[in-house]
Design a protein around this motif. Sequence first.
Motif, PDB file in Angstrom:
ATOM      1  N   UNK A  88      25.170  71.490 -16.746  1.00 54.68           N
ATOM      2  CA  UNK A  88      26.415  70.939 -17.278  1.00 54.68           C
ATOM      3  C   UNK A  88      27.305  70.299 -16.219  1.00 54.68           C
ATOM      4  N   UNK A  89      27.343  70.866 -15.004  1.00 55.84           N
ATOM      5  CA  UNK A  89      28.396  70.381 -14.121  1.00 55.84           C
ATOM      6  C   UNK A  89      27.873  69.615 -12.921  1.00 55.84           C
ATOM      7  N   UNK A  90      26.591  69.276 -12.939  1.00 55.61           N
ATOM      8  CA  UNK A  90      26.085  68.638 -11.737  1.00 55.61           C
ATOM      9  C   UNK A  90      26.731  67.279 -11.482  1.00 55.61           C
ATOM     10  N   UNK A 106      29.779  66.457 -12.262  1.00 50.82           N
ATOM     11  CA  UNK A 106      31.124  66.705 -11.745  1.00 50.82           C
ATOM     12  C   UNK A 106      31.048  67.147 -10.290  1.00 50.82           C
ATOM     13  N   UNK A 107      30.010  67.926 -10.013  1.00 49.33           N
ATOM     14  CA  UNK A 107      29.911  68.481  -8.675  1.00 49.33           C
ATOM     15  C   UNK A 107      29.721  67.408  -7.619  1.00 49.33           C
TER      16      UNK A 107
END
Lengths: 167, 391
Positions: B18-20, B22-23
Motif C-alpha cells: 500500500x505505501x511503497x 508514498x515511501x
Amino acid sequence: MVTTDEKGPLTAKKKSVIIRSCDGDEFLVSESAAVLSTSLKKILEEKEDRLIHLSDIDNKTLAMVIAYLSTHADDGLSDDLKRSFDQEFVSGKEFDVLKYLVLATDTLQVTCLCYTVAKKMADIMKNKLVEWVRREFDIQNDYTPEAEAEIRRLDAWAWDDRQLEDD
Amino acid sequence: MEKTKPCPSTKRLKQNPPSVDRLSRLPDAVLCQILSFLPTKLSVATSILAKRWRFLWTHVPTLDFDGENHNIINRVIMLHKVQGLTTFRLCYMDKCDDYEFETWITTAIARNVQNLDIGLNYQFMLPRCLFTCKTLVNLTLFNCVGIPSSGAVSLPSLKKLHLYFVRYQVDEAIPHLLSGCPVLDELIIEGIVDKDLLQDGVSKHISAEMLTSLIEADIYFDYYKNDGESDDYFQSVVKFIDSLRNVKYLKLSSGMELEPGGDFGGPESIRRFDNLTKLELAIDWLFLTRFLKSADNLEVLIISEVDGYLRYNWMKPKQVPTCLLSHLRMVRIDQFWCTKYEFKLVRYLLKNSKVLKRMEIYSPNNEAKFDTLQKISLFQRGSETCELAFY
C-alpha cells in the motif's frame, strides 16, 4: 470482536476506538491513547463512529504506533520509564521499518514519536555512503554527471572527509 | 563498502504494497525533520543525492556548524531559508572579523531562533540584540564576552541558561542578565565565579528574588584557602545557596573544606528548602546535615565522591529530620571507602529513614566488599521494605 471490556455501568470503563489498517486488521485502542495522535483526535472529535480506517498504514507499522501510544497514555508509568521505552522502541529497528514508522507518525501527527524515529534515522545515516542513502530512500540520481560535478565543486567542503562519500 | 543490490524495491513492494509509492516520496517536511538531527555539513552533503535534494537542506530548521570556516558559514547562512530556526549551534575555532560573528548571531535572532549554542576559541563580542531575543528558550555560551551590565535585558522565553567561561566587565552583569529571565528554570555557571565576585558580587547582587524561578541548579564552588578569608567566603557561599530556595533538584560540588561545626548562621536562620526533592552532594558532609534538616520533602539523596577528609564533618542531627520520617525513599552513595564516618552515616540513614525503599552503595574497595556488605546488612532498618544494593 470488540467486547472484551464491556462491564457494568458502575465500572469506570475507558472508552475505546477501533482502528483498521490498510491490510484490513482491526486494533482496539483506548481513546486516551488514540488522542495522543493529533490526527486521530481530530477524527474522533468530528465523527460519532468509533471505527477509523487508515488506508495508508500497514498492520506491522500500525501495531508499533499503537504500542507507543498505549505506553504513553499509561498514567502509571513514570516519565523516566517512558523515555527508556522510547529508546528501546527504536533501537535495533531496521532503516526500512523506521521509514514506514516515520511516515505513519507524520500522517497520524504523533510529534514525539516522529521526532524520536527521525533522530534514530539520522543517527543511522551518519557515516553512510551516498549510494547507501540513495538505495534506502529509493532515490534515483537524476543529475547529469556535469551537474553533479558542479555541486561537488561548489560545496566541496561538505565531502572533504569520509561522511556521505561516494564509494 | 556498500553496493547497490539489484532491484531492492521489488522485494519491498511485495511486503508492503500500500505505501511503497508514498515511501519513495517521503514528504519534504519529514525529510527535513530527519536532516535536522544531522550536522549542517552532512545535511548539505545530501544535495548530491538527486535534484529534489539539491536545496532541501536550506529548509531544515537547524544550523549546526562544527569547525567550518567563515566563508562556508556565510554561504550556508545566506542560502538557508528557514524563518523559524529551532537550533543554531556554532562551534567556531578560528578568528574572523567581529562584524561577521555579529552578523551570524543577529541573523539567527532575526530567524526567531529557539536554541542557541555558541562555543568559541577566540572571544568575540556578543551582539546586544541577543539579550532582548523573545524566542530564545535555551542559551548556551562557551568562552564569549559581552554580557551587558546595564540597558535592556529581556529574555521572556528563556528556560535554560548555561554559561561556561563567559567573561564580563563588571560583577553586576550576571545579576542584570538574570533579572531579565522571568521563567528561567535551569542555570549553569561554570568557571567564572571567582572569589571576589562571589563575595562582593553574586551574594550581594543576586538576590533571592532573582533566582526563585530556578527549579534545577548544579553548582560547583571553587576552592580557596586564604587565612582569614575562608570564613567570609563560606558565608557568601551559604548566602548564595540560600537564594536558591525554590529549587527542586540541587547538585552542589566543591572541594572546599569547612571548619568542623561550620556556622550556618544558627538553626533559626537556616533557610528552608521545601521544594527540594532531589539532592546530589559532592561537597563537605557538613552540608549533608544541614540539608537533611531543612529539606522536609527530600525524596532522593545522592552522595557523590568527595575528598576523604570532607566526610569527617558528618554530624548526626539532634532530632531525626522530617524528610527521613516521611519522604526520603532513595539514597545512593557513589564512593564508599569503608571509613568509620561512612558506616556511621549509613547506619544513621538506615535506622531513621522510615519510608526508605532503596539504598545503593557503590564501593571501589573490592577486597572489603563482602565484609562491608555483611556489616551493613546487619544494621537496624527503620523501613521494613527498604532494599539494599551493594555494587
